[in-house]
Design a protein around this motif. Structure first.
Motif, PDB file in Angstrom:
ATOM      1  N   ASP A 474       8.198 -38.347 -23.255  1.00 36.14           N
ATOM      2  CA  ASP A 474       8.598 -37.786 -21.810  1.00 36.14           C
ATOM      3  C   ASP A 474       7.394 -36.882 -21.017  1.00 36.14           C
ATOM      4  OD1 ASP A 474      11.054 -39.110 -21.832  1.00 36.14           O
ATOM      5  OD2 ASP A 474      11.932 -37.246 -22.895  1.00 36.14           O
ATOM      6  N   HIS A 475       6.713 -36.239 -22.129  1.00 36.24           N
ATOM      7  CA  HIS A 475       5.667 -35.249 -21.639  1.00 36.24           C
ATOM      8  C   HIS A 475       4.414 -36.114 -21.163  1.00 36.24           C
ATOM      9  CE1 HIS A 475       2.929 -32.206 -21.574  1.00 36.24           C
ATOM     10  NE2 HIS A 475       3.785 -30.914 -21.595  1.00 36.24           N
ATOM     11  N   ASP A 476       3.952 -35.781 -20.012  1.00 39.01           N
ATOM     12  CA  ASP A 476       2.739 -36.717 -19.454  1.00 39.01           C
ATOM     13  C   ASP A 476       1.524 -36.560 -20.429  1.00 39.01           C
ATOM     14  OD1 ASP A 476       4.271 -37.589 -17.408  1.00 39.01           O
ATOM     15  OD2 ASP A 476       3.574 -35.737 -15.874  1.00 39.01           O
ATOM     16  N   GLU A 477       1.086 -35.297 -20.865  1.00 39.38           N
ATOM     17  CA  GLU A 477      -0.039 -35.366 -21.892  1.00 39.38           C
ATOM     18  C   GLU A 477       0.083 -35.840 -23.056  1.00 39.38           C
ATOM     19  OE1 GLU A 477      -2.674 -32.156 -21.404  1.00 39.38           O
ATOM     20  OE2 GLU A 477      -2.160 -31.663 -19.314  1.00 39.38           O
ATOM     21  N   ARG A 479       2.090 -38.157 -23.692  1.00 41.35           N
ATOM     22  CA  ARG A 479       2.200 -39.572 -23.565  1.00 41.35           C
ATOM     23  C   ARG A 479       0.488 -40.126 -23.436  1.00 41.35           C
ATOM     24  NH1 ARG A 479       4.093 -40.009 -18.944  1.00 41.35           N
ATOM     25  NH2 ARG A 479       6.318 -39.798 -19.617  1.00 41.35           N
ATOM     26  N   ARG A 480      -0.440 -39.318 -22.840  1.00 41.91           N
ATOM     27  CA  ARG A 480      -1.729 -39.576 -22.836  1.00 41.91           C
ATOM     28  C   ARG A 480      -2.439 -39.522 -24.149  1.00 41.91           C
ATOM     29  NH1 ARG A 480      -6.570 -37.027 -20.342  1.00 41.91           N
ATOM     30  NH2 ARG A 480      -5.332 -35.173 -19.914  1.00 41.91           N
TER      31      ARG A 480
END
Length: 621
Positions: A474-477, A479-480
């Motif tokens: 869920d966390h954008d970073e 995920r990156r």
């Protein structure tokens, strides 16, 4: 009285459940069934279904479920045998002949009820007479209106040793003694138990007077005098005002437990009828059972003084062995030195609603009470606290409830005595992001640790590319970070940890998306010097656990949607069974997660220090 299964089955078969429920709830036809707004919780859209063919009801909103007998015991607070009698009378069924002992008890109770009801009528008449002037003046000072006096059946016992005995002489002295209305000592002439007191009838769930509480009007002890226990009156099983509070609690979807008669009456004067009180003793397990039949989480409002807080803790400890899934208690902190009657008199309903707006859950109350007893600076005292908390959790009879209390106590303990508050704040700031609906969401620390483990052991991503790619991050970073690991696994599968760290650095990932040794959970795959084979085994197990847990979440969401969309009850048993299997499997996964990440806090601190030193020396992550 023993009731055979055949008799109960016949009773259910002869009872129209929709007609029974329809006497107090507005129902409408829905195919072969009936639906209504649930009588057990507040709702605007009907989710309560009644199936006459199968003889049961079910609410898809609050999971209330049962048959005709259960409805009368849960919705109207009737004892089981009283509910059966009422249904049998309506169905034209003869109750099975009781054994001789049961017959004698029933006849005795019926006669005693006549005596206590007659006494209640006589006390009410005295309140309105000449001798009741002082009691009426007292009620005026307390703000108890004439209407409220009638609602509670308040009365007055004259300061006389024989007036009640004379007024009720038709019942005979032995019966009046057995009903607790007269006192007989050493064979001397019996005399009235209650003298010169405001009389408060104690009623059963059907509203019949079964005992009394008498309050002294002037100085003196005891301030309150209760009836002794009798064949009608079991103090540990009875709650004052249950007959009025039961329907009010279903309407308000809440139930207050206060300390005394006048607190209940004071709340009623402000229009708050959903309140009961124990009878001068600590709340018992039997009384809690009666509360839970009305509402899942009653609110215990003990006075805002030291004695009130001790009573709250005693009630919480006593509740633990009786807790079942979905049942609990909550405890608001009332203003110091004030009881419920004081609060509503000073500020009315608004003051009361403010006082009970943020109740503490049972687990929090118990933890704070135990933590307050120790010297927090002493390791031995902290160990004793953990031992005491473990014992409290073990006292829960329900295994699942006990396990969740154990985990909650552990979490609260480490909140206070684990990582420093400032460090926890930095950790929370690092992992909290904004979700798709604008809410604050906490990204899983397990995901953090798994990503760091995959960075240290990149071959796992190569071998399990599809599984890693399906992890819901869920966390954008985060995920990156995961996407970088996957890209490397596809394009440069032989790249080692140092090479991956270099790529992560060029991607300009911030520290929030990088493992921080001072804060993160400690697993074998994140520890310097850990056995590689063991670390890889644990990392794979953690990835599989997270994947399965997400699959279970998806399946539970699907089952919930099916349950809500299904217009009938025919599939309920299968859906609920599947949901229960899901819950049990998820609990096992949580236990597995704790096992994979279990580590002593002191050991974690040592490892963190070692890792800081190592990364400082090498310039690594």
């Amino acid at each position: 009285m023993m009731l055979s299964p055949a008799f109960l089955d016949e009773l259910r078969a002869r009872t129209s459940l929709s007609a029974l429920i329809g006497r107090t709830v507005k129902i409408t036809k829905a195919g072969r069934e009936f639906k209504a707004c649930c009588p057990f919780h507040q709702e605007k859209t009907p989710s309560f279904y009644i199936n006459d063919d199968k003889g049961f009801y079910h609410c898809f909103g609050c999971s209330a479920h049962g048959d005709a007998i259960r409805f009368l015991t849960e919705a109207q607070g009737l004892p089981f045998i009283e509910a059966v009698k009422e249904l049998a009378q309506a169905a034209g069924l003869e109750m099975p002949a009781p054994d001789r002992q049961s017959q004698e008890r029933a006849e005795q109770a019926a006669t005693l009820i006549g005596a206590t009801e007659a006494a209640a009528d006589w006390f009410r008449a005295q309140l309105g007479g000449i001798e009741g002037a002082a009691a009426r003046a007292y009620l005026d000072r307390r703000g108890v209106s004439p209407a409220l006096r009638d609602a509670f059946g308040l009365g007055f016992a004259p300061d006389s040793r024989g007036k009640l005995k004379t007024a009720l002489d038709r019942f005979g002295v032995p019966m009046l003694v057995e009903a607790g209305l007269l006192i007989e000592v050493d064979g001397r002439e019996p005399y009235d138990r209650f003298r010169g007191r405001l009389m408060i009838p104690i009623r059963d769930a059907r509203g019949r007077s079964i005992a009394f509480g008498g309050r002294i009007l002037d100085a003196g002890e005891p301030k309150y005098l209760n009836s002794p226990e009798t064949p009608l009156f079991d103090k540990g099983r009875t709650l004052f005002n249950l007959d009025r509070a039961a329907p009010a609690s279903r309407k308000a979807d809440r139930l207050f437990v206060v300390e005394g008669y006048m607190d209940v009456i004071g709340l009623a004067s402000a229009g708050i009828d959903e309140a009961v009180a124990p009878l001068g003793t600590a709340l018992t397990e039997q009384q809690m059972g009666r509360l839970w039949r009305l509402i899942d989480v009653p609110t215990l409002c003990f006075d805002g003084d030291a004695a009130g807080q001790k009573a709250a803790v005693r009630a919480a400890e006593r509740a633990l062995p009786a807790l079942t899934i979905g049942k609990s208690l909550r405890f608001p902190q009332l203003p110091k030195g004030q009881d419920p009657d004081d609060i509503v008199k000073a500020g009315g309903v608004a003051a009361w609603e403010q006082a009970v707006a943020a109740p503490a859950p049972l687990v929090s109350l118990l933890y704070k009470a135990e933590a307050a007893k120790i010297d927090a600076a002493s390791p031995e005292a902290r160990a004793q606290l953990r031992q005491r908390l473990s014992g409290l959790a073990d006292s829960c009879a329900d295994k699942l409830v006990a396990e969740e209390y154990r985990r909650s106590f552990t979490s609260l303990f480490f909140e206070d005595f684990g990582w420093k508050r400032q460090e926890r704040g930095q950790l929370n700031q690092a992992v909290v992001g904004t979700g798709p609906h604008g809410r604050k969401e906490l990204s899983g620390l397990y995901i953090r640790s798994v990503l760091y483990g995959l960075t240290r052991y990149p071959k796992i991503t190569v071998d399990r590319l599809e599984t890693v790619g399906s992890l819901r991050v869920d966390h954008d970073e985060f995920r990156r970070w995961r996407d970088v690991l996957m890209h490397v696994a596809i394009t440069r599968p032989d790249l080692d940890t140092d090479g991956i760290e270099a790529i992560l650095a060029t991607e300009a990932l911030t520290d929030t998306a990088r493992f921080d040794v001072k804060f993160d959970l400690r697993f074998p795959f994140t520890r310097p010097g850990a056995d590689a084979a063991f670390a890889v085994e644990r990392l794979i197990a953690m990835i599989e656990m997270i994947s399965e847990e997400r699959d279970l979440d998806d399946e539970m969401a699907r089952l919930n949607a099916v349950a809500l969309a299904d217009t009938g009850l025919g599939r309920y048993e299968a859906i609920e069974a599947a949901r229960q299997r899901n819950r049990e499997r998820k609990l096992l996964l949580r236990e597995r997660g704790y096992e994979l990440g279990s580590i002593d806090m002191a050991q974690a601190a040592e490892l963190a220090a070692a890792e800081v030193a190592a990364t400082t020396a090498t310039g690594g992550i």
